[in-house]
Scaffold this active site. Structure first.
Site, short mmCIF file in Angstrom:
data_model
loop_
_atom_site.label_atom_id
_atom_site.label_comp_id
_atom_site.label_asym_id
_atom_site.label_seq_id
_atom_site.Cartn_x
_atom_site.Cartn_y
_atom_site.Cartn_z
N VAL A 131 12.70 8.50 1.45
CA VAL A 131 11.78 8.93 2.49
C VAL A 131 10.52 8.07 2.42
O VAL A 131 9.80 8.10 1.43
CB VAL A 131 11.39 10.42 2.30
N TYR B 140 22.36 1.33 11.58
CA TYR B 140 21.56 0.58 10.61
C TYR B 140 22.14 -0.82 10.35
O TYR B 140 21.75 -1.78 11.00
CB TYR B 140 21.32 1.37 9.30
N LEU C 65 7.24 -5.80 3.58
CA LEU C 65 6.69 -5.33 4.86
C LEU C 65 7.69 -4.47 5.61
O LEU C 65 8.88 -4.75 5.60
CB LEU C 65 6.34 -6.52 5.75
N SER D 58 0.79 -1.24 0.00
CA SER D 58 0.00 0.00 0.00
C SER D 58 0.81 1.29 0.00
O SER D 58 0.26 2.36 -0.26
CB SER D 58 -0.95 0.00 1.20
N THR D 59 2.09 1.21 0.33
CA THR D 59 2.93 2.42 0.35
C THR D 59 4.36 2.03 -0.08
O THR D 59 4.67 0.84 -0.22
CB THR D 59 3.03 3.04 1.77
P1 NAD Z 1 6.48 1.42 4.05
O1 NAD Z 1 6.24 1.76 5.46
O2 NAD Z 1 6.24 2.48 3.02
O3 NAD Z 1 5.59 0.16 3.59
C1 NAD Z 1 5.30 -0.88 4.46
C2 NAD Z 1 4.11 -1.70 3.96
O4 NAD Z 1 3.92 -2.80 4.85
C3 NAD Z 1 2.78 -0.95 3.91
O5 NAD Z 1 2.03 -1.37 2.80
C4 NAD Z 1 2.09 -1.43 5.20
O6 NAD Z 1 0.66 -1.39 5.15
C5 NAD Z 1 2.56 -2.86 5.24
N1 NAD Z 1 2.50 -3.47 6.58
C6 NAD Z 1 3.14 -3.11 7.71
N2 NAD Z 1 2.83 -3.97 8.71
C7 NAD Z 1 1.98 -4.88 8.19
C8 NAD Z 1 1.32 -6.02 8.71
N3 NAD Z 1 1.46 -6.41 9.97
N4 NAD Z 1 0.51 -6.71 7.88
C9 NAD Z 1 0.32 -6.32 6.58
N5 NAD Z 1 0.94 -5.28 6.04
C10 NAD Z 1 1.76 -4.57 6.83
O7 NAD Z 1 7.96 0.88 3.97
P2 NAD Z 1 9.06 0.80 2.83
O8 NAD Z 1 10.09 1.82 3.11
O9 NAD Z 1 8.46 0.70 1.47
O10 NAD Z 1 9.73 -0.59 3.22
C11 NAD Z 1 9.48 -1.80 2.56
C12 NAD Z 1 10.73 -2.66 2.58
O11 NAD Z 1 11.76 -1.97 1.87
C13 NAD Z 1 11.29 -2.88 4.00
O12 NAD Z 1 11.80 -4.19 4.08
C14 NAD Z 1 12.41 -1.88 4.09
O13 NAD Z 1 13.40 -2.23 5.02
C15 NAD Z 1 12.92 -1.93 2.67
N6 NAD Z 1 13.77 -0.78 2.28
C16 NAD Z 1 13.42 0.51 2.59
C17 NAD Z 1 14.28 1.56 2.24
C18 NAD Z 1 13.95 2.99 2.57
O14 NAD Z 1 14.84 3.83 2.54
N7 NAD Z 1 12.70 3.33 2.83
C19 NAD Z 1 15.46 1.29 1.53
C20 NAD Z 1 15.77 -0.03 1.19
C21 NAD Z 1 14.90 -1.06 1.58
NA NA Z 2 6.19 -1.22 0.94
#
Ligand code: NAD
Ligand code: NA
Length: 395
Positions: free
Chosen positions: A273, A234, A138, A49-50
């Site tokens: 972000v 991190y 997630l 969703s995000t």
């Molecule tokens: P985000 O917060 O935008 O997205 C998280 C998603 O998980 C959302 O859709 C939310 O509804 C869902 N979610 C959370 N808890 C849940 C649950 N219990 N059940 C069902 N859905 C659930 O996060 P993001 O930044 O897109 O992160 C996604 C992945 O990418 C993570 O593993 C993160 O570590 C990784 N990542 C993030 C970055 C960054 O800089 N943001 C960089 C590299 C990797």
């Molecule tokens: Na995500």
């Protein structure tokens, strides 16, 4: 109602349905502008969703005309109370997918639970038969273990020593020194329990045991590495231990999938972000400097640019370009030597006084508001909007 941002620290309590819809439309337009990707056709996105998960769902649907099932945990709107951005994003996504003649269904609930896995299993059986791509994206601070019922909380702490460095409050631009105490007690195991690979494997086991993975199916989970300055908190910290576990799990899953010719990968993505990353100390300062440097070099990407590139050039582009640990790297531009050298130089001099010049605080802050549908170009925030928006497949 007229919806305005109400922030508390690194979260925003409100979100704007029209702004969220516009963000989704912009991402769809971007993917369409890059042309078709010969990719997967039936896709399950967990965390859809995000952030990176939403970008994955959009890239599959609008890049490869894929049928998608999205799982997420979001708050629907009620009369007078806006829903969470993921709910509005998904409503907008489904609307666009349906208009384009694409199958799209969503399940809102705790992906860590057996119940939600069962619902997804049944939905795939009924509607798609099998899936050929599973994206695991997630990001959650807590997990209730489906077998023991124990509730684990993840923490963002260094391991071993106190970590002191600079950070920024991106609302005020104030740069300050922070110290974070090291993990204690069961902090490391708890964080691994929440953000490690156990749940990813549980999902893949559930799908494989029901024969819901097509021949040659692929699964991808997202990870992060990052620069030296954030390493203690991190990659060498509690969350890094969880990412190590996630990355190791890719190999276990890959073994399991051999019988169907399937594959499992971790993709290391760029710092961006999102709701998840805003909560990590030190990272916002790093991101604001990184954005400045990458934008100046013309190599800045958001989630959608990252995932569109992951699909078109790596996963379905014939060249995975795996690193020495078997990972896909779309953080390659972030980690470029010239980029890191410049960020490092800026890091040393960054103060409250010069950050608005040497860093991209404005870009950070704008991206943060955008996550909640605010400050999106072309949206009239003075207009009365209907806060209650439904996801078509969730009624
Ligand atoms: P985000 O917060 O935008 O997205 C998280 C998603 O998980 C959302 O859709 C939310 O509804 C869902 N979610 C959370 N808890 C849940 C649950 N219990 N059940 C069902 N859905 C659930 O996060 P993001 O930044 O897109 O992160 C996604 C992945 O990418 C993570 O593993 C993160 O570590 C990784 N990542 C993030 C970055 C960054 O800089 N943001 C960089 C590299 C990797
Ligand atoms: Na995500």
């Amino acid at each position: 109602m007229i919806i305005e941002p109400r922030t508390r620290g690194f979260i925003c309590l409100t979100s704007h349905p029209v702004g969220c819809e516009q963000n989704v439309i912009n991402q769809i337009e971007y993917v369409k502008s890059k042309g078709k990707i010969e990719g997967a056709k039936k896709v399950l996105v967990i965390g859809a969703s995000t952030g990176f998960g939403l970008a994955s769902r959009i890239s599959s649907a609008f890049g490869s005309d894929a049928a998608t099932i999205g799982v997420f945990f979001d708050k629907p709107a009620t009369e007078g109370r806006p829903g969470s951005p993921g709910f509005y994003n998904t409503a907008a996504f489904e609307k666009q997918a349906i208009a384009a003649g694409l199958y799209a269904k969503s399940i809102n609930g705790d992906a860590f639970s057996n119940e939600i896995k069962e619902q997804v299993v049944n939905l795939i059986k009924e509607d798609l038969g099998q899936v050929d791509l599973v994206i695991y994206s997630l990001a959650s601070p807590v997990r209730t273990h489906p077998v023991t019922g124990k509730r684990y909380k993840s923490v963002l702490k260094p391991i071993g020593d106190v970590f002191s460095n600079k950070t920024v409050d991106f609302h005020t631009g104030k740069v300050s020194e922070i110290s974070i105490n090291p993990a204690e007690g069961e902090d490391v195991e708890n964080t691994i329990n929440v953000m490690g690979g156990e749940d990813w494997k549980m999902w893949m086991d559930a799908l494989q045991s029901e024969n819901l993975l097509a021949e040659g199916a692929t699964t991808v989970a997202y990870s992060y590495i990052g620069p030296e300055v954030t390493k203690p908190v991190y990659r060498n910290g509690t969350i890094g231990a969880a990412k190590d576990h996630l990355e190791a799990t890719a190999f276990t899953i890959a073994d399991d999938l051999k019988s169907i010719g399937g594959k499992a990968f971790v993709s290391v993505n760029k710092a961006l972000v999102t709701q998840a990353s805003s909560a990590i100390p030190v990272i916002p300062l790093y991101i604001s400097l990184l954005y400045k440097v990458m934008k100046a070099k013309g190599i800045h990407e958001g989630c959608i640019e990252q995932i569109q590139r992951l699909y078109s050039e790596r996963l379905f582009g014939g060249d995975l370009a795996l690193d020495e640990k078997g990972r896909i790297r779309v953080d390659d531009w972030e980690m470029r030597e010239d980029v890191q050298a410049e960020v490092n130089k800026l890091w040393k001099t960054a103060t409250t006084e010069n950050l608005s010049e040497i860093g991209d605080l404005e870009g950070y802050s704008n991206d943060f508001y955008n996550l909640f549908g605010f400050k999106v170009d072309g949206v009239d925030y003075d207009a009365d909007v209907n806060e209650v928006v439904n996801v078509p497949s969730i009624q």
